[in-house]
Enzyme design. Sequence first.
Site, mmCIF file in Angstrom:
data_model
loop_
_atom_site.group_PDB
_atom_site.id
_atom_site.type_symbol
_atom_site.label_atom_id
_atom_site.label_comp_id
_atom_site.label_asym_id
_atom_site.label_seq_id
_atom_site.Cartn_x
_atom_site.Cartn_y
_atom_site.Cartn_z
ATOM 1 N N HIS A 46 0.818 -1.222 0.000
ATOM 2 C CA HIS A 46 0.000 0.000 0.000
ATOM 3 C C HIS A 46 0.853 1.275 0.000
ATOM 4 C CE1 HIS A 46 0.983 0.805 4.216
ATOM 5 N NE2 HIS A 46 0.997 -0.516 4.328
ATOM 6 N N HIS B 247 11.700 -1.034 -13.010
ATOM 7 C CA HIS B 247 11.518 -2.479 -13.136
ATOM 8 C C HIS B 247 11.584 -3.112 -11.746
ATOM 9 C CE1 HIS B 247 13.151 -6.523 -14.977
ATOM 10 N NE2 HIS B 247 12.042 -6.694 -14.284
#
Length: 206
Positions: free
Chosen positions: A135, A144
Amino acid sequence: MRRLAILGASGHGKVVADTAECCGWNSINFFDDAWPEVQVNDVWPVVGNTTGLLEQLPQYDGFIVAIGSNRIRLEKLLQLRAAGGRMATLVHPAATVSRYANIEEGTVIFAGAVVNASTHIKLGSILNTACSVDHDCVIGRAVHISPGARLAGGVHIGDESWVGIGASVRQLVAIGQRVMVGAGAAVVGDIPDDVMVAGVPAKRLR
Ligand SMILES: CC(=O)SCCNC(=O)CCNC(=O)[C@H](O)C(C)(C)COP(=O)(O)OP(=O)(O)OC[C@H]1O[C@@H](n2cnc3c(N)ncnc32)[C@H](O)[C@@H]1OP(=O)(O)O
């Protein structure tokens, strides 16, 4: 018929194409600057290079850049978008993405990845197989996150950084731009721009 152009006939490109098929794209062509020497990428045809793609963009419903280099991927994404291309976004049906997450265009999210609520993934990122982004994270442009990497809550990652396979990042840590986090690292403190870190706990390699 939904036509997708993928720039970058790489191994990563194969996973992008496979994911795209799972998302309902049913006509997929690759473009790569190694064309015409390279004619296929697994089962998918390679039909031109970057110049060819720029010319043929109107024939495609979307494009994805499947180039591993974060810097080059971002450069090509912006070039193709400026030329009028429609940037696709791919979320594998076996990925779990919160409805309260914000995923920007050009991003690919592979099977098994989890993205939790209030997280923002910016343009052109790769969330690779079975990574998790918890979150309130903010993931910059052309980042990446490698397979199996774990980001705890509230982590910030700067543009063009690469978190290596199986690395873990402690909650609320800020990682700069163009950072390389080595495979299996445990990042427990903030990391400045343009460095490579590795180890447990992660230390600067260079
Ligand atoms: C689907 C896919 O395939 S996605 C791709 C996933 N791939 C990854 O995540 C790759 C991540 N890359 C790495 O971890 C790399 O090893 C890097 C970027 C950290 C370093 O790569 P290089 O610059 O080539 O470093 P090199 O291999 O020469 O190693 C330099 C030193 O760092 C050490 N080292 C390298 N990687 C690590 C690591 N992950 N953790 C701890 N130490 C490391 C080496 O043992 C070596 O130590 P030494 O000088 O004492 O012998």
